[in-house]
Design a protein around this motif. Structure first.
Motif, PDB file in Angstrom:
ATOM      1  N   GLN A 213       0.841  -1.193   0.000  1.00 49.74           N
ATOM      2  CA  GLN A 213       0.000   0.000   0.000  1.00 49.74           C
ATOM      3  C   GLN A 213       0.877   1.245   0.000  1.00 49.74           C
ATOM      4  O   GLN A 213       1.889   1.307   0.708  1.00 49.74           O
ATOM      5  CB  GLN A 213      -0.912   0.009   1.234  1.00 49.74           C
ATOM      6  N   VAL A 214       0.498   2.227  -0.822  1.00 51.86           N
ATOM      7  CA  VAL A 214       1.269   3.474  -0.851  1.00 51.86           C
ATOM      8  C   VAL A 214       1.061   4.227   0.458  1.00 51.86           C
ATOM      9  O   VAL A 214      -0.023   4.223   1.036  1.00 51.86           O
ATOM     10  CB  VAL A 214       0.845   4.353  -2.049  1.00 51.86           C
ATOM     11  N   THR A 250      -1.088  13.414  -1.625  1.00 51.26           N
ATOM     12  CA  THR A 250      -1.775  12.407  -2.428  1.00 51.26           C
ATOM     13  C   THR A 250      -0.752  11.496  -3.099  1.00 51.26           C
ATOM     14  O   THR A 250       0.194  11.972  -3.726  1.00 51.26           O
ATOM     15  CB  THR A 250      -2.658  13.062  -3.504  1.00 51.26           C
ATOM     16  N   LEU A 251      -0.953  10.182  -2.954  1.00 50.32           N
ATOM     17  CA  LEU A 251      -0.120   9.195  -3.627  1.00 50.32           C
ATOM     18  C   LEU A 251      -1.019   8.187  -4.324  1.00 50.32           C
ATOM     19  O   LEU A 251      -2.107   7.874  -3.831  1.00 50.32           O
ATOM     20  CB  LEU A 251       0.802   8.462  -2.647  1.00 50.32           C
ATOM     21  N   LEU A 290       2.835  20.854  -6.056  1.00 47.47           N
ATOM     22  CA  LEU A 290       4.047  20.084  -6.311  1.00 47.47           C
ATOM     23  C   LEU A 290       3.648  18.671  -6.731  1.00 47.47           C
ATOM     24  O   LEU A 290       3.099  17.909  -5.928  1.00 47.47           O
ATOM     25  CB  LEU A 290       4.926  20.040  -5.059  1.00 47.47           C
ATOM     26  N   ALA A 291       3.917  18.313  -7.983  1.00 49.00           N
ATOM     27  CA  ALA A 291       3.543  16.996  -8.510  1.00 49.00           C
ATOM     28  C   ALA A 291       4.598  16.532  -9.511  1.00 49.00           C
ATOM     29  O   ALA A 291       4.356  16.509 -10.723  1.00 49.00           O
ATOM     30  CB  ALA A 291       2.160  17.041  -9.153  1.00 49.00           C
ATOM     31  N   PRO A 292       5.795  16.151  -9.050  1.00 49.78           N
ATOM     32  CA  PRO A 292       6.836  15.664  -9.968  1.00 49.78           C
ATOM     33  C   PRO A 292       6.381  14.379 -10.658  1.00 49.78           C
ATOM     34  O   PRO A 292       5.820  13.489 -10.021  1.00 49.78           O
ATOM     35  CB  PRO A 292       8.038  15.422  -9.049  1.00 49.78           C
ATOM     36  N   ILE A 293       6.624  14.283 -11.955  1.00 53.18           N
ATOM     37  CA  ILE A 293       6.099  13.189 -12.760  1.00 53.18           C
ATOM     38  C   ILE A 293       7.059  12.002 -12.776  1.00 53.18           C
ATOM     39  O   ILE A 293       8.266  12.157 -12.969  1.00 53.18           O
ATOM     40  CB  ILE A 293       5.821  13.667 -14.201  1.00 53.18           C
ATOM     41  N   TYR A 301       4.846  11.229  -8.769  1.00 56.80           N
ATOM     42  CA  TYR A 301       5.379  10.457  -7.647  1.00 56.80           C
ATOM     43  C   TYR A 301       4.541  10.711  -6.398  1.00 56.80           C
ATOM     44  O   TYR A 301       4.271   9.804  -5.612  1.00 56.80           O
ATOM     45  CB  TYR A 301       6.824  10.869  -7.352  1.00 56.80           C
ATOM     46  N   PHE A 302       4.147  11.947  -6.217  1.00 55.66           N
ATOM     47  CA  PHE A 302       3.290  12.385  -5.114  1.00 55.66           C
ATOM     48  C   PHE A 302       2.757  13.760  -5.495  1.00 55.66           C
ATOM     49  O   PHE A 302       3.275  14.412  -6.415  1.00 55.66           O
ATOM     50  CB  PHE A 302       4.061  12.451  -3.786  1.00 55.66           C
TER      51      PHE A 302
END
Length: 366
Positions: A213-214, A250-251, A290-293, A301-302
């Motif tokens: 689970q993340v 969020t993950l 912030l949402a690095p791909i 990633y998150f």
């Protein structure tokens, strides 16, 4: 060893031979013999020993030697490797998979809504591919495992696939190993659910991934980073924090990975993101989410809401250059090492060699 007047076994690894000389004879009429034992009678037969002189017994033996393996090359401790190169894949208590797979040519002419019968019912898995081994989009067909049928979608467009369509259907079940015999036989904990044909039926070992689970750790902040990936803050700590209570991180399963993350501010509003194995990820700011791909899946990633950094338009968020935010994330990927060992030989390889692996799991969509 199974000769006319000799039976026994040989332990080739330790060079131990256990052999007895004699033959099975009818027990009736042998009751007066000194070697007779009523408890040794099986189906009316008893083993009648034969005396032999030790110096009359001859045998042939072959000794094997192997070249030493360099641990630095294969990156594992060779002390734990058996001398014969064989590694046990089944142990008592292990989970295994019993599987029988068959392929079937479904033909080349199909219509939307058409139901196609497979060569057997009561299957556990169905896979459709074209003649170029290209998987058929799952949105184009539905299935009934119990009935052993597939039904094409309406409308149906298979123009991007090379005919004919090939179906692979499998009957399989999981079980547990109760005992392992040196002969290769396995005693199972539960009876099998069906009769499997000998041809194309395999027993495979399983790696249990447990619950995946993340998740993420609680972020912490500090004034500077000393270059060491620790799980607790070091040096001067900040009063400023990420507000994940009101703006949760969020993950997702298809984006998150197991990684240590570092957010390093270069100014009051801009920062750089690093991963302990990824290295430099990119430069971002507190004015956008912030949402690095993740380039492997094209998913973040998150995701951290911009409001989690504090401040708003025209107000300072109290961040300064060299401020650091540290946290961890865990993905649902289970790392597996695959090691293939090839013994040295002067024989020319014929054909191909390989293996298949398959992932099984129960998922819950939220």
């Amino acid at each position: 060893i199974n000769g006319d007047f000799a039976k026994g076994t040989v332990d080739v690894e330790f060079g131990v031979v256990d052999v007895k000389f004699g033959e099975l004879v009818d027990a009736i009429g042998k009751e007066s013999e000194e070697w007779f034992d009523s408890n040794a009678v099986v189906d009316g037969k008893i083993w009648q020993p034969r005396h032999v002189f030790a110096d009359s017994v001859m045998y042939n033996a072959f000794a094997y030697s192997s070249l030493p393996i360099n641990s630095q090359i294969i990156k594992i401790d060779t002390v734990r490797l058996p001398q014969n190169g064989k590694v046990p894949i089944f142990r008592r208590g292990d989970s295994i998979l019993i599987s029988n797979s068959k392929t079937q040519d479904l033909g080349s002419a199909f219509q939307g809504g058409q139901t196609v019968n497979l060569s057997r019912n009561d299957v556990d898995r169905i896979c459709l591919k074209d003649s170029n081994d290209k998987p058929i989009n799952a949105q184009l067909w539905d299935y009934d495992l119990e009935a052993g049928t597939i039904t094409w979608a309406t409308p149906l467009d298979l123009s991007s696939y090379q005919m004919p369509i090939i179906a692979t259907h499998s009957q399989e079940e999981r079980n547990r190993v109760l005992e392992v015999d040196i002969s290769g036989q396995l005693k199972l904990l539960e009876p099998v659910m069906r009769d499997y044909p000998l041809e194309d039926t395999y027993v495979s070992s399983l790696l249990i991934g447990d619950n995946l689970q993340v998740r993420h750790s609680i972020p912490f902040t500090q004034r500077n980073w000393d270059g060491v990936w620790r799980d607790e803050p070091q040096g001067e700590q900040l009063l400023n924090r990420l507000n994940l209570t009101d703006y949760p991180m969020t993950l997702t399963d298809d984006g998150a990975i197991t990684q240590d993350w570092l957010i390093k501010f270069t100014s009051a509003s801009q920062f750089e993101v690093y991963g302990d194995t990824l290295g430099y990820v990119g430069q971002f700011d507190i004015l956008t989410d912030l949402a690095p791909i993740n380039p492997a899946t094209s998913k973040p990633y998150f995701t951290i809401n911009k409001s989690a950094f504090g401040g708003s338009a025209g107000q300072s968020a109290s961040w300064a250059s060299h401020d650091v935010i540290r946290f961890k994330t865990w993905g649902t990927l289970m790392p597996v090492w695959i090691l293939c060992s090839a013994q040295p030989t002067n024989k020319v390889q014929k054909g191909t060699d390989g293996f298949k692996y398959c992932f099984y799991g129960d998922t819950t969509e939220v």
